[in-house]
Design a protein around this motif. Structure first.
Motif, mmCIF file in Angstrom:
data_model
loop_
_atom_site.group_PDB
_atom_site.id
_atom_site.type_symbol
_atom_site.label_atom_id
_atom_site.label_comp_id
_atom_site.label_asym_id
_atom_site.label_seq_id
_atom_site.Cartn_x
_atom_site.Cartn_y
_atom_site.Cartn_z
ATOM 1 N N ASP A 58 -7.071 0.695 7.679
ATOM 2 C CA ASP A 58 -7.085 2.083 7.103
ATOM 3 C C ASP A 58 -7.294 2.024 5.487
ATOM 4 O O ASP A 58 -6.501 2.185 4.652
ATOM 5 C CB ASP A 58 -6.367 3.258 7.365
ATOM 6 N N ALA A 59 -8.339 1.140 5.008
ATOM 7 C CA ALA A 59 -8.559 0.908 3.586
ATOM 8 C C ALA A 59 -8.291 2.152 2.623
ATOM 9 O O ALA A 59 -8.255 2.010 1.335
ATOM 10 C CB ALA A 59 -9.661 0.098 3.504
ATOM 11 N N SER A 60 -8.733 3.336 3.343
ATOM 12 C CA SER A 60 -8.515 4.512 2.409
ATOM 13 C C SER A 60 -7.199 4.694 1.756
ATOM 14 O O SER A 60 -7.248 5.612 0.817
ATOM 15 C CB SER A 60 -9.289 5.780 3.328
ATOM 16 N N GLY A 61 -6.438 4.140 2.581
ATOM 17 C CA GLY A 61 -4.935 4.566 2.228
ATOM 18 C C GLY A 61 -4.431 6.034 2.708
ATOM 19 O O GLY A 61 -3.086 6.332 2.334
ATOM 20 N N GLY A 62 -5.140 6.583 3.624
ATOM 21 C CA GLY A 62 -4.658 7.941 4.307
ATOM 22 C C GLY A 62 -3.417 7.698 4.896
ATOM 23 O O GLY A 62 -2.496 8.542 5.116
ATOM 24 N N THR A 63 -3.500 6.650 5.779
ATOM 25 C CA THR A 63 -2.415 6.345 6.687
ATOM 26 C C THR A 63 -0.992 6.079 5.893
ATOM 27 O O THR A 63 0.180 6.607 6.296
ATOM 28 C CB THR A 63 -2.460 5.149 7.753
ATOM 29 N N GLN A 112 0.932 -0.928 0.118
ATOM 30 C CA GLN A 112 -0.215 -0.065 0.007
ATOM 31 C C GLN A 112 1.059 1.346 -0.061
ATOM 32 O O GLN A 112 0.355 2.122 -0.736
ATOM 33 C CB GLN A 112 -0.997 0.056 1.075
ATOM 34 N N ALA A 163 0.617 4.476 -2.655
ATOM 35 C CA ALA A 163 0.466 5.664 -2.021
ATOM 36 C C ALA A 163 1.654 6.748 -2.624
ATOM 37 O O ALA A 163 1.450 7.836 -3.040
ATOM 38 C CB ALA A 163 0.281 5.713 -0.663
ATOM 39 N N PRO A 195 -2.775 -1.742 6.559
ATOM 40 C CA PRO A 195 -3.631 -1.435 5.450
ATOM 41 C C PRO A 195 -5.196 -1.813 5.913
ATOM 42 O O PRO A 195 -6.008 -1.300 5.605
ATOM 43 C CB PRO A 195 -3.219 -1.913 4.325
ATOM 44 N N GLY A 246 -4.448 3.565 10.437
ATOM 45 C CA GLY A 246 -3.965 2.403 10.175
ATOM 46 C C GLY A 246 -2.999 1.823 10.758
ATOM 47 O O GLY A 246 -1.717 1.702 9.991
#
Length: 318
Positions: A294-299, A65, A69, A291, A255
């Protein structure tokens, strides 16, 4: 110093950031059998491994991830104007393949991989992985006891877990001190907070001379003052930087496996890295991005933004 153009990342002006096979910061992938491997000066490495986790698993999925990102990282630092990819030869060196069923075998594999980097004078910037990952890396890099700047909400200085398990993500720096990999009087841990089992880890730190800056001290003194002390503690000798994403408040970095409330915000998370400028950094890691939480990927995006800041600190003066 100017880097070889082969090692420059792909620009978003040439290929959209959502296109192509993702590598760390869109750098070329140069694994150890690549003919340009010996020309790499700073290598970005994934360690997809979380067998040291004792609570919420998932950091084994972090490097993938984080790579995705990192396609949003551009060539120039917005504040300092540094262009690290034009200063030194940087490359994505791929992942260390762990053995998820055997902690000792995995650590041996990790150390062997980083031994090869050290033999070729490649300084590693690592994406973990849980925090036990740091121990086998230090075994490869610490040909003399290293100093360390450690950002975390936990000390990771515990003796053991569950009645005698010596290798978890809560023990790596206890082992590193015992093995002579770290000079405890040149170690500073910043951001420590949260409820405690007992004071055993902090008692060990005090006895060995490890400097702990609690989150209360951090906020009372401010980033610049705390980081000035960090530079004084580690001095000019070789130093490792270890950054656990749970240093950051979970509002900004949910995350992760063991979040602790009351931490720094995302700007302060970057700011502390900028204050590492001028240190003799032999390697650095960013660990504990999980991940599944925090599936959004923000972390992960915060994580790779921190990695870019660490990279800029590593190439300073190169």
């Amino acid at each position: 110093m100017t880097s070889d153009s082969f090692f420059h990342p792909v620009s978003g002006f040439d290929l959209p950031r959502f296109a192509g096979v993702p590598s760390f910061m869109r750098l070329p992938v140069v694994q150890p059998d690549h003919p340009r491997f010996k020309d790499v000066q700073v290598g970005l490495v994934g360690v997809p491994w979380d067998s040291g986790t004792t609570n919420r698993p998932g950091p084994r999925h972090g490097p993938r991830q984080l790579r995705d990102a990192s396609t949003m990282i551009r060539a120039q630092h917005a504040v300092t104007g540094k262009r690290p990819f034009e200063t030194v030869n940087c490359a994505d060196l791929g992942d260390v393949g762990p053995n998820p069923a055997d902690i000792q075998d995995s650590m041996a594999r990790i150390t062997a991989f980083y031994d090869r980097l050290h033999a070729n004078a490649i300084r590693p910037l690592t994406a973990g992985g849980d925090h036990l990952t740091s121990l086998p890396i230090l075994r490869a890099l610490a040909k003399q006891p290293l100093g360390m700047v450690h950002f975390d909400s936990h000390t990771d200085l515990f003796h053991s877990y569950f009645g005698g398990t010596m290798y978890t993500h809560g023990t790596p720096f206890r082992r590193a001190v015992e093995e002579g990999l770290l000079d405890p009087k040149r170690v500073i841990q910043i951001g420590i907070r949260g409820t405690m089992y007992d004071s055993e880890d902090r008692d060990f730190a005090k006895a060995e001379g490890i400097r702990i800056v609690t989150i209360e001290d951090f906020f009372a003194r401010g980033v610049e003052d705390v980081m000035a002390e960090a530079r004084e503690v580690v001095g000019t000798q070789p130093t490792y930087v270890s950054y656990d994403i749970d240093f950051v408040d979970p509002t900004f970095a949910p995350g992760t496996g063991t979040p602790e409330v009351g931490g720094p915000n995302s700007y302060q998370a970057l700011q502390v890295c900028r204050e590492l400028e001028g240190l003799n950094i032999v390697g650095a890691d960013l660990v504990e991005v999980s991940p599944p939480f925090d599936a959004s990927g923000g972390t992960a995006f915060l994580g790779v933004s921190i990695m870019f800041e660490l990279l800029c600190a590593m190439v300073d003066g190169a």
